[in-house]
Design an enzyme around this catalytic site. Structure first.
Site, PDB file in Angstrom:
ATOM      1  N   CYS A  50       0.835  -1.214   0.000  1.00 50.45           N
ATOM      2  CA  CYS A  50       0.000   0.000   0.000  1.00 50.45           C
ATOM      3  C   CYS A  50       0.867   1.262   0.000  1.00 50.45           C
ATOM      4  O   CYS A  50       1.671   1.479   0.905  1.00 50.45           O
ATOM      5  CB  CYS A  50      -0.927  -0.029   1.218  1.00 50.45           C
ATOM      6  SG  CYS A  50      -1.614   1.572   1.684  1.00 50.45           S
ATOM      7  N   GLY A  51       0.691   2.102  -1.021  1.00 53.88           N
ATOM      8  CA  GLY A  51       1.476   3.327  -1.143  1.00 53.88           C
ATOM      9  C   GLY A  51       1.270   4.290   0.006  1.00 53.88           C
ATOM     10  O   GLY A  51       2.218   4.892   0.512  1.00 53.88           O
ATOM     11  N   HIS A  52       0.022   4.449   0.454  1.00 53.43           N
ATOM     12  CA  HIS A  52      -0.259   5.358   1.568  1.00 53.43           C
ATOM     13  C   HIS A  52       0.364   4.845   2.869  1.00 53.43           C
ATOM     14  O   HIS A  52       0.778   5.625   3.716  1.00 53.43           O
ATOM     15  CB  HIS A  52      -1.770   5.527   1.737  1.00 53.43           C
ATOM     16  CG  HIS A  52      -2.408   6.322   0.643  1.00 53.43           C
ATOM     17  ND1 HIS A  52      -2.055   7.612   0.357  1.00 53.43           N
ATOM     18  CD2 HIS A  52      -3.368   6.002  -0.261  1.00 53.43           C
ATOM     19  CE1 HIS A  52      -2.772   8.062  -0.654  1.00 53.43           C
ATOM     20  NE2 HIS A  52      -3.574   7.099  -1.056  1.00 53.43           N
ATOM     21  N   CYS A  53       0.426   3.520   3.020  1.00 56.78           N
ATOM     22  CA  CYS A  53       1.062   2.920   4.204  1.00 56.78           C
ATOM     23  C   CYS A  53       2.558   3.222   4.207  1.00 56.78           C
ATOM     24  O   CYS A  53       3.143   3.536   5.255  1.00 56.78           O
ATOM     25  CB  CYS A  53       0.841   1.405   4.231  1.00 56.78           C
ATOM     26  SG  CYS A  53      -0.899   0.906   4.188  1.00 56.78           S
TER      27      CYS A  53
END
Length: 505
Positions: A50-53
């Protein structure tokens, strides 16, 4: 085999220090005990891909280190390894952050995903809704956050006490609240009970409330006094300005010196409009693309614009005119007096609708989306957004299903390019999908599930007026999309609403 050299041992020791983390990784067999044995825990449910993670990770680590000394624990759970645990806690997208006070008291984390915001939020969560203050702890409490609110009232004043506690319960996520019945402490602050003092580490340092203890009046005082006279718009403050409920005046400039100079010049205007319009500078080099969102040119600074945040209306100041105290004073006065028309950016209304999805533009938004006889599902997208492109064939399929069903005159599947059209909604990321149900246009429901045809149909049928679900056709399309692997995409992993060459607000 050779024994490791001192140099090698030193490298190993340095690596161990570098990888040490104050974030505790939990698994199914350790989660319950950890939560039970700590008073308060912030848990992040994440996926490694996950990029936001990934963007959150360093901020989360920094916050964990800062909060460690306050005995506030931060944990993380890898949902690709602990799927059962994540399902148990209702995780539908990544990252999901939840605050645990034991296993039975769980609330969503509502702050920003920056280290300072996480730290501030969790400190407030760790305190009681109202802390009892004495001469021994009041000075420390004043420094608990950038803004703290303290009430001074007589111990027998039950009404004032209850009103203040009610406000504190409602706003505890935003400010630490304290109270004292020590007359000497009130005198030292130059106030007579009942009174409220808001302490802040900016502007004049504190503000005093001495009116009648009315919950609504106290809330308004807190919101107004806690906002800098002229603040700075950035990733940590943007959401707060958008939710403040009053217009925001932007002062765009490319250098810190220019922003400071303009702030000083416009300060009297900001002071006269305090509580009516918020004023803030914005770094035009880092966030210049946001000028385009306000219908300003993105290559001509300094610039000024007002955004009516509740309606997402934009009022750009003519960039051919010089920014002076006199010109901005007149512009602001005209805005407050309702003499300035909002600027509306819109593509032309399509002469014909091509394809199954109805194309909406700003000029047709009200006629289509707010048509009170129809359930309208609308996607706010950006042409450069990869997730939007991935959704497109499934969204076309969804529209085709409804167009060929008995609900074709009751359900509209629509989309709008939110980069080229002004819409009433403030869009934080792409794609954003909302349902405007017939008869409830003032209460749109935002979609946060998996982006599959099946789940979108379920969302429309559960939240729309007509409970529309073309089930027979949907089963066939869901089977087809499942074969192509489309059901694995999560609905909450969004691309931020930004131009790719600029930072995100």
């Amino acid at each position: 085999m050779h024994a490791p050299t001192k140099f090698a041992l030193g490298l190993l020791a340095a690596a161990a220090v570098a990888t040490a983390s104050d974030v505790i990784q939990l698994k199914k067999d350790t989660f319950d005990d950890f939560v039970k044995t700590n008073d308060i825990v912030l848990a992040e449910f994440f996926a490694p891909w996950c990029g936001h993670c990934k963007a959150l990770a360093p901020e989360y680590e920094e916050a964990a280190t800062t909060l460690k000394e306050k005995n506030i624990k931060l944990a993380k759970i890898d949902c690709t390894e602990e799927s059962e645990l994540c399902q148990q806690h209702g995780v539908e997208g990544y990252p999901t952050l939840k605050v645990f006070r034991g296993l039975d008291t769980v609330s969503p984390y509502k702050g920003q995903r920056k280290a300072g915001a996480i730290t501030s939020y969790m400190i407030k969560q760790s305190l009681p809704s109202v802390s009892v203050l004495t001469k021994d702890n009041i000075e420390e409490f004043k420094k608990a956050d950038k803004v703290v609110i303290v009430a001074y009232f007589d111990a027998t004043d039950k009404a004032a006490n209850e009103t203040f506690s009610k406000v504190a319960d409602k706003l505890r996520d935003e400010y630490p609240f304290g109270a004292s019945s020590d007359v000497a402490l009130a005198e030292a602050e130059g106030v007579t009970a009942p009174a409220i003092v808001l302490y802040k580490d900016f502007d004049e340092g504190k503000a005093v409330f001495t009116e009648k203890f009315d919950a609504e009046a106290i809330e308004k005082f807190a919101k107004t006094a806690s906002t800098p006279l002229i603040g700075e718009v950035g990733p940590d403050t943007y959401a707060g300005y958008m939710s403040a409920g009053i217009p925001l005046a932007y002062i765009f400039a490319e250098t810190p010196e220019e922003r400071k100079e303009l702030s000083e010049a416009l300060k009297p205007i900001a002071e006269s409009q305090r509580g009516v319009i918020n004023f803030a500078t914005i770094d035009a080099k880092a966030f210049g693309a946001h000028a385009g969102n306000l219908n300003l040119k993105t290559d001509k600074f300094p610039a000024f614009a007002i955004q009516e945040t509740t309606k997402n209306q934009k009022f750009p100041f003519d960039q051919e005119k010089e920014i002076t105290v006199e010109s901005i004073q007149k512009f602001v006065d005209d805005f407050v007096g309702g003499k300035v028309e909002p600027s509306i950016k819109s593509e032309p209304i399509p002469e014909t609708q091509e394809g199954p999805v109805t194309v909406v533009v700003a000029k047709s938004y009200n006629d289509i989306v707010l048509d009170d006889t129809k359930d309208v599902l609308i996607e706010f997208y950006a042409p450069w957004c990869g997730h939007c492109k991935a959704l497109a064939p499934k969204y076309d399929e969804l529209a085709t299903l409804y167009a060929n069903s008995e609900f074709k005159d009751k359900v509209v599947i629509a989309k709008v390019d939110a980069t080229l059209n002004d819409v009433p909604d403030e869009i934080q990321g792409f794609p954003t999908i909302k349902l405007y149900a017939a008869g409830a246009k003032d209460k749109p429901v935002e979609y946060s599930g998996s982006r599959t045809v099946e789940d979108l149909i379920k969302f429309i049928s559960e939240n729309g007026k007509y409970k529309a679900a073309p089930s027979d056709e949907a089963e066939e399309s869901v089977a087809a999309s499942a074969e192509s692997g489309s059901s694995t995409e999560t609905g909450t992993v969004e691309e931020p609403a930004k131009e790719t060459s600029h930072d995100e607000l």
